[in-house]
Design an enzyme around this catalytic site. Structure first.
Site, PDB file in Angstrom:
ATOM      1  N   LYS A   1       0.840  -1.209   0.000  1.00 49.95           N
ATOM      2  CA  LYS A   1       0.000   0.000   0.000  1.00 49.95           C
ATOM      3  C   LYS A   1       0.873   1.256   0.000  1.00 49.95           C
ATOM      4  CE  LYS A   1      -0.333  -0.604   4.983  1.00 49.95           C
ATOM      5  NZ  LYS A   1      -1.148  -1.078   6.098  1.00 49.95           N
TER       6      LYS A   1
ATOM      7  N   ARG B   1     -10.078  -0.708  15.344  1.00 49.00           N
ATOM      8  CA  ARG B   1      -9.962   0.147  14.163  1.00 49.00           C
ATOM      9  C   ARG B   1     -10.961  -0.416  13.162  1.00 49.00           C
ATOM     10  NH1 ARG B   1      -4.318   0.959  10.893  1.00 49.00           N
ATOM     11  NH2 ARG B   1      -4.631  -1.272  10.607  1.00 49.00           N
TER      12      ARG B   1
ATOM     13  N   TYR C   1      14.155  30.630   9.748  1.00 46.85           N
ATOM     14  CA  TYR C   1      12.911  31.153  10.330  1.00 46.85           C
ATOM     15  C   TYR C   1      12.981  31.205  11.847  1.00 46.85           C
ATOM     16  CZ  TYR C   1      10.217  30.718   5.987  1.00 46.85           C
ATOM     17  OH  TYR C   1       9.731  30.853   4.716  1.00 46.85           O
TER      18      TYR C   1
END
Ligand SMILES: *Cc1c(COP(=O)(O)O)cnc(C)c1O
Length: 388
Positions: A49, A146, A268
């Site tokens: 997958k 699940r 940043y």
């Protein structure tokens, strides 16, 4: 206009890519054989997958098929349709099951739906009534909460004489919640539960274990194992030395090397303030490429395993990330390398043979699975095979 040779693009795309993945198909198939050996008498599937964990469904699927895999698991129908071209006579199980409107793609591509809820089961029975015999797999919940049919209902279904004769499961499966922790009592509990399910479906193949479960020993193997992450070289079991071969190498190009002075800040939020004169390599991979921002050297409060952030590997050394990982760029501190060791155009290994994908994951406060599957968006990919 300049004339370029015909093979210009293909040859040069990889050599000039900002981010590139090298997938070692020989290591992948070795890992599958290793999983097959560890699976003992059980047959060994391949879980492919998420574009085969970013290694590429087509090439990875075909290599695994040629290595002998005849059972595959994908998450979606689309993945199954793609895989079918490369695994002509294999059993392909679709973990997300079947939904109204997808029947035709299942049938035309000979994909087996994994039925995992009462609703899907009811729909499946209606499909059988209309189209006749067709194989399916049943996913039974043994404590994961699940997906999966309720255990007692699944057992009752096995003995239900009123169920249609065309209902023909070829596999019953369940999934371990804590397989990565060999000391968890949950493993034994799920094993005992699944044994009852498996007994109710005597004569039909049973499958409980993904990569981690294979390491729990033969009790957990049943008829078919379902390794994913271990095939791709990731860690399956916490705290155990990883025995698998590295499969994926991710490298990003150095766009610029620059010098910065002590007292200056980097990136940043001024997340890193330099305490010494430093040399920095600015590299073309960032979180939009799947390189986790949470590996930054500062300003990421969620992470506690590696508070100083992640590392790359270049010129034979590990080099730390400097400041924050940004969308397209990451800065590495190369001050400790010899002065001319790194130039623009060189590549930094983000993970691979020198930095384990799971080390990147730990520095980012996540798991190797997420790092691997996130790298699928923006890269050039190259394959090494047995012949290379
Ligand atoms: C993803 C998945 C697997 C493979 O798991 P790994 O931990 O990657 O080996 C096996 N079974 C099911 C149900 C899955 O969802």
């Amino acid at each position: 206009m300049t004339d370029f040779p015909d093979d210009y693009e293909e040859e040069d795309r990889f050599a000039s890519a900002g981010l590139r993945l090298t997938v070692d198909l020989a290591a992948l198939t070795d890992n599958w054989r290793d999983m097959a050996r560890r699976s003992g008498k059980a047959r060994t599937a391949a879980v492919v997958k998420a574009d085969a964990y970013s290694t590429g469904m087509e090439d990875a699927g075909e290599a695994l098929y040629l290595a002998g895999a005849r059972h595959f698991f994908v998450a979606t129908v689309d993945e199954g349709v793609t895989l079918r071209l490369y695994a002509p006579d294999a059993r392909i199980f679709v973990l997300s099951g079947i939904w109204p409107g997808t029947e035709r793609r299942f049938f035309e591509n000979d994909l087996v739906p994994v039925i995992s809820s009462e609703e899907q089961l009811a729909f499946w029975m209606a499909v059988l009534a209309e189209y006749g015999d067709y194989p399916c797999a049943l996913h039974v919940d043994t404590g994961f909460n699940r997906l999966g049919l309720d255990m007692n209902e699944a057992i009752a279904l096995a003995d239900d004489v009123s169920r249609p004769a065309s209902f023909a499961p070829v596999l019953v499966m369940s999934h371990l919640a804590c397989g990565d922790d060999p000391n968890s009592a949950m493993n034994r509990q799920q094993l005992e539960s699944f044994r009852k399910v498996s007994a109710a479906y005597e004569g039909i193949d049973s499958s409980l274990s993904a990569s981690a479960g294979i390491f729990l020993g033969s009790d957990y193997h049943f008829d078919l194992t379902r390794p994913g992450i271990a095939l791709y070289g990731g860690e399956a079991v916490n705290g155990m030395a990883n025995p698998m071969r590295s499969v994926v190498t991710a490298e990003a190009r150095v766009i610029q090397v620059r010098d910065a002075k002590a007292g200056q800040a980097v990136g940043y939020g001024r997340a890193l303030e330099l305490t010494r004169d430093s040399r920095l390599a600015i590299v073309s991979a960032g979180y939009a490429d799947g390189y986790p921002r949470s590996q930054s050297s500062g300003g990421v409060p969620l992470r506690h395993v590696a508070p100083q952030g992640g590392h790359g590997f270049i010129a034979g050394r590990r080099v730390p990330i400097a400041g924050r990982v940004t969308m397209d760029l990451t800065i590495f501190d190369i001050t400790d390398l010899p002065e001319n060791a790194v130039s623009a155009g060189d590549y930094v290994e983000l993970f691979g043979k020198n930095i384990a994908v799971d080390d990147v994951a730990r520095a980012a406060g996540t798991i190797g699975y997420e790092v691997l599957t996130s790298m699928g968006l923006r890269h050039e990919r190259r394959y090494l095979s047995e012949d290379d």
